[in-house]
Design an enzyme around this catalytic site. Structure first.
Site, mmCIF file in Angstrom:
data_model
loop_
_atom_site.group_PDB
_atom_site.id
_atom_site.type_symbol
_atom_site.label_atom_id
_atom_site.label_comp_id
_atom_site.label_asym_id
_atom_site.label_seq_id
_atom_site.Cartn_x
_atom_site.Cartn_y
_atom_site.Cartn_z
ATOM 1 N N MET A 96 32.097 37.561 48.766
ATOM 2 C CA MET A 96 30.924 38.377 48.497
ATOM 3 C C MET A 96 31.022 39.816 49.008
ATOM 4 O O MET A 96 30.003 40.480 49.196
ATOM 5 C CB MET A 96 29.680 37.702 49.084
ATOM 6 C CG MET A 96 29.452 36.280 48.558
ATOM 7 S SD MET A 96 29.471 36.160 46.741
ATOM 8 C CE MET A 96 27.809 36.738 46.401
ATOM 9 N N ASN A 113 39.780 37.686 40.390
ATOM 10 C CA ASN A 113 38.425 37.252 40.736
ATOM 11 C C ASN A 113 37.846 36.469 39.565
ATOM 12 O O ASN A 113 38.190 36.729 38.420
ATOM 13 C CB ASN A 113 37.540 38.482 41.008
ATOM 14 C CG ASN A 113 36.117 38.113 41.392
ATOM 15 O OD1 ASN A 113 35.883 37.218 42.201
ATOM 16 N ND2 ASN A 113 35.146 38.803 40.807
ATOM 17 N N HIS A 115 34.182 35.536 37.790
ATOM 18 C CA HIS A 115 32.805 36.050 37.778
ATOM 19 C C HIS A 115 31.986 35.292 36.733
ATOM 20 O O HIS A 115 32.435 35.115 35.600
ATOM 21 C CB HIS A 115 32.815 37.550 37.460
ATOM 22 C CG HIS A 115 31.444 38.150 37.483
ATOM 23 N ND1 HIS A 115 30.824 38.550 38.650
ATOM 24 C CD2 HIS A 115 30.558 38.373 36.492
ATOM 25 C CE1 HIS A 115 29.619 39.012 38.367
ATOM 26 N NE2 HIS A 115 29.429 38.916 37.072
#
Lengths: 206, 206
Positions: A96, A113, A115
């Protein structure tokens, strides 16, 4: 472990379900990789428990005086831990904080990452809820290379997820997470096989 | 024509392929509606030719001293033409100007637009090219109610379109257009049947 095995470092702040999926996929040989270190900024994060249960070394880097990034010296500690573990790919799995120069420079083109939206729609926090409130009929999930922007790097894989009549933000989130659990290992498999080629901001799958 | 038939006014600036699709769907009885006027800001737009070929009344409102909107008095001319034709639904089919108060107020909740992306990603011009340059794996098309924002109103229908290896912006655009030609008549059919209910910015399909 073979010499060609990709060594993965996972960064996460939460429950670590995506990390668990990666650990399992590695164990089962579905991806030629091994998670060699799990790093968290939250000292009681579920992701650390999951790593410890599978005898993966963990490291806590924090607390920080910032909420959405780390001090450069703390981020440098992450870089050193990744290097000490000879990590070849960094996977953000519910991490985060925004990455800054120390990590981005050290692992340029080697940080991915996942998402929970079809980027560039709904970057940032609680993307499933953003999508649900907007009233879209289709959202999804994205695996992308990480750059200095917020959820803005080159897209590796995306998969749409329909919003159903009767969905709440939470039921939608659950459906997106199932897709994350497929897409993230697939992206790691492609990376491990050397099949991802970055051209400008487009990712070619070889 | 029955008394329950929806009377449609189409606004467009270009070739009018979406208008043609609506005209055909009405003729074939696939949607209980009739296009009663086609209005363009471009006096030689293909959309006007297509309308004339099918004996649909046309009106040219322009030129304007603005590029992306109309003067209020010109927009009021559109409102008057729509009212004179007793229009119940306004469809933007490649209309390249932003609507302002005269039309938005007169037809609140009764103006729809088709856009070649999965909004809110890639609003504005040449959305297919924006998506292709961004490097997404999935884009699509959106039919939405029009409000004062740019491609920002409540979403009625969306459909994803994959970006294929080897796609150019143009081949991608062609694939998106095929989806537009399915989605726009379907949205009109739902509107005509009274099956779209606006709740805040969410559109419930009854």
């Amino acid at each position: 472990m073979t010499s060609s095995e990709l060594r993965i470092g996972v960064l996460g702040s939460g429950a670590g379900t995506n990390c668990e999926v990666i650990l399992l996929a590695c164990e089962r040989g579905e991806i030629p990789a091994r998670v060699v270190v799990v790093i968290s900024d939250v000292d009681n994060a579920g992701i650390l428990q999951r790593a410890r249960q599978r005898n993966v070394p963990v490291k806590i880097v924090g607390p920080s005086r910032f909420k959405t990034k780390l001090e450069p010296e703390l981020e440098q500690q992450i870089v050193e831990a990744l290097r000490a573990a000879d990590v070849g790919l960094v996977v953000l799995a519910g991490y985060m904080r925004v990455l800054k120069a120390p990590l981005l420079d050290a692992y340029a083109g080697r940080i991915i990452n996942v998402h929970p939206s079809l980027l560039p729609a709904f970057p940032g926090l609680r993307a499933w809820e953003q999508a649900w409130k907007y009233g879209v009929r289709v959202t999804g999930c994205t695996v992308h290379f990480v750059d200095a922007g917020i959820d803005a790097g080159p897209v590796i894989l995306q998969q749409p997820v329909p919003v159903m009549a009767g969905d709440t933000a939470e039921t939608l989130h659950q459906r997106i997470q199932l897709t994350e659990h497929k897409l993230l290992p697939e992206a790691i498999r492609l990376f491990a096989a050397g099949k991802l080629e970055l051209r400008g901001r487009q990712v070619k799958i070889l």
